[in-house]
Structure formats: structure tokens, C-alpha cells
Write a protein that holds these residues in place. Structure first.
Motif, PDB file in Angstrom:
ATOM      1  N   THR A   1      -8.329   5.130  -2.039  1.00 21.65           N
ATOM      2  CA  THR A   1      -8.585   5.648  -3.254  1.00 21.65           C
ATOM      3  C   THR A   1      -7.122   5.593  -4.067  1.00 21.65           C
ATOM      4  N   VAL A   2      -6.071   6.019  -3.473  1.00 23.62           N
ATOM      5  CA  VAL A   2      -4.794   6.350  -4.121  1.00 23.62           C
ATOM      6  C   VAL A   2      -4.281   4.699  -4.148  1.00 23.62           C
ATOM      7  N   VAL A   3      -4.487   3.683  -3.449  1.00 18.17           N
ATOM      8  CA  VAL A   3      -3.937   2.647  -3.654  1.00 18.17           C
ATOM      9  C   VAL A   3      -4.700   1.947  -5.001  1.00 18.17           C
ATOM     10  N   GLU A   4      -5.982   2.203  -5.059  1.00 14.51           N
ATOM     11  CA  GLU A   4      -6.777   1.890  -6.166  1.00 14.51           C
ATOM     12  C   GLU A   4      -6.233   2.397  -7.432  1.00 14.51           C
TER      13      GLU A   4
ATOM     14  N   VAL B   1       3.969   5.566  -2.857  1.00 12.43           N
ATOM     15  CA  VAL B   1       4.611   6.471  -1.973  1.00 12.43           C
ATOM     16  C   VAL B   1       3.451   7.582  -1.062  1.00 12.43           C
ATOM     17  N   HIS B   2       2.541   7.634  -2.191  1.00 12.76           N
ATOM     18  CA  HIS B   2       1.420   8.812  -1.474  1.00 12.76           C
ATOM     19  C   HIS B   2       0.535   8.166  -0.509  1.00 12.76           C
ATOM     20  N   ALA B   3       0.214   6.784  -0.777  1.00 16.08           N
ATOM     21  CA  ALA B   3      -0.527   5.920   0.100  1.00 16.08           C
ATOM     22  C   ALA B   3       0.013   5.777   1.376  1.00 16.08           C
ATOM     23  N   GLU B   4       1.311   5.394   1.328  1.00 16.33           N
ATOM     24  CA  GLU B   4       2.285   5.509   2.495  1.00 16.33           C
ATOM     25  C   GLU B   4       2.195   6.365   3.450  1.00 16.33           C
ATOM     26  N   ARG B   5       2.499   7.712   2.591  1.00 12.92           N
ATOM     27  CA  ARG B   5       2.222   8.706   3.478  1.00 12.92           C
ATOM     28  C   ARG B   5       1.026   9.221   4.272  1.00 12.92           C
ATOM     29  N   LEU B   6      -0.040   8.972   3.370  1.00 13.16           N
ATOM     30  CA  LEU B   6      -1.471   9.058   3.928  1.00 13.16           C
ATOM     31  C   LEU B   6      -1.604   8.131   5.355  1.00 13.16           C
TER      32      LEU B   6
ATOM     33  N   ASN C   1      -8.241   7.613   5.699  1.00  6.78           N
ATOM     34  CA  ASN C   1      -8.360   6.102   5.344  1.00  6.78           C
ATOM     35  C   ASN C   1      -9.178   5.879   4.038  1.00  6.78           C
ATOM     36  N   ARG C   2     -10.069   6.557   3.763  1.00  6.71           N
ATOM     37  CA  ARG C   2     -10.857   6.681   2.416  1.00  6.71           C
ATOM     38  C   ARG C   2      -9.883   6.970   1.485  1.00  6.71           C
TER      39      ARG C   2
END
Length: 194
Positions: free
Chosen positions: A25-28, A47-52, A20-21
Motif C-alpha cells: 500500500t505504501v509503495v502504491e 523509506v517507509h516501505a523499506e522499513r516495513l 506485506n500488505r
């Protein structure tokens, strides 16, 4: 619960918290990239945030499965308490649902059509009608965390957050009211002229 079980429960929680953290961070980073006009990096971050987030959902499902296995050896009281615990989230793979970025233009168009500001329910009503032909089956599914909210509605609200952070929607609008900024109108003019 014995010590090994306790350690495993803590490990699941730590993993979920860390995912979650990392996702936040990736969204920011994506928001910052968007602010700087680096749209490729912003897209990659999304895309990276969605995969996380999907990975977090799968970890929660594994955690739930482990808890179910544990119920086989629990007393009836413990089993009842476990039934009241959080249920797993259903994960949808990328491509099975409409990404929140797809709501950007429809939200801005709806706000212009509604005079620049409107209650969220009015905005989402117009957005739903405009996007209905493009929705995928997963878009209509309810969120596991809130069964009264559909996935498309949640995605639109995430998009609204990014639009506010990019300055395309007003941040200080009254609660429940969405309002387009001058920058939002300019962005929309630019998009529709292409």
C-alpha cells in the motif's frame, strides 16, 4: 502441535501478511505521489516501505527462531519436515545497501547507450560497471529468497518496475527486454543538464 502453538504459528503468518500488505500500500502511495510530482512524499513512502520490509524480515527471523525452539520437542520426522521449511530472510538496515532509486539514472543511461532497448542482462551489465565503485558490501550479498540473485540486481529490477509505472520505461516491451520511452529520454536530458 498443540492449540497454543497453532495459534502462535497463525499469528506469525497473519503479522507477516499484514506487513506485506501494508508495504504494498505504501509503495502504491509512493508511485501515485511520484506520478503527481510530489517527490518528497514519494521519497518518504519509499523509506517507509523499506522499513516495513525490514520489519517483516525481522518477524520472519523470529518466526524461524520460534520454529527452531519447537524442534527441540519434535520427533525426528517432524524435525526433518521443519528443515525443509522456508528459511528466514537476512535483513540489512537502511544505509547498508544501495537503495533502488540510485539505479534510476544508470538504467536510463545504459538504455540510451544500447540504442533505446536491450535485453535485461545487457542493461544490468552496464549498470553494474557504472555503479560498482558505489556498491556497498550488502549489495553483493545474495537474496535469502533467491540465492542466485544479488541484492543490487534485485534493487535494479525494483527500480525498473517504478520506472515503468512512471512512464519512463515501456510497459509493453517483450519479456526480458527493457525499453526507454520518450519521457524517459526527456527525464534523463533534464537530469544531465543540471
Amino acid at each position: 502441535m498443540n492449540e497454543a502453538d497453532n495459534n502462535l504459528a497463525k499469528a506469525f503468518e497473519l503479522l507477516v501478511e499484514e506487513l506485506n500488505r501494508s508495504s504494498k500500500t505504501v509503495v502504491e502511495q509512493g508511485i501515485e505521489a511520484m506520478r503527481l510530482g510530489d517527490y518528497e512524499k514519494a521519497r518518504h513512502s519509499t523509506v517507509h516501505a523499506e522499513r516495513l520490509r525490514e520489519l517483516e524480515s525481522r518477524v520472519r527471523a523470529l518466526q524461524h527462531e520460534w520454529l527452531q525452539i519447537k524442534t527441540e520437542t519434535r520427533s525426528p520426522r517432524d524435525t526433518k519436515l521443519l528443515a525443509l521449511s522456508k528459511r528466514p530472510r537476512v535483513s540489512h538496515r537502511q544505509g547498508e545497501r544501495t537503495p533502488h532509486e540510485a539505479f534510476r539514472k544508470p538504467i536510463l543511461e545504459a538504455l540510451v547507450k544500447l540504442g533505446g532497448k536491450a535485453p535485461v542482462s545487457d542493461v544490468l551489465l552496464l549498470v553494474r560497471e557504472q555503479m560498482r565503485p558505489y556498491f556497498k558490501p550488502a549489495d553483493w550479498a545474495p537474496l535469502a529468497s533467491n540465492p542466485t540473485t544479488s541484492r543490487w540486481r534485485n534493487a535494479a529490477q525494483w527500480c525498473r518496475l517504478f520506472l515503468v509505472q512512471e512512464g519512463l520505461l515501456k510497459e509493453d516491451s517483450p519479456r526480458g527486454i527493457w525499453e526507454i520511452t520518450e519521457a524517459g529520454r526527456e527525464w534523463l536530458k533534464h537530469e544531465t543538464s543540471e
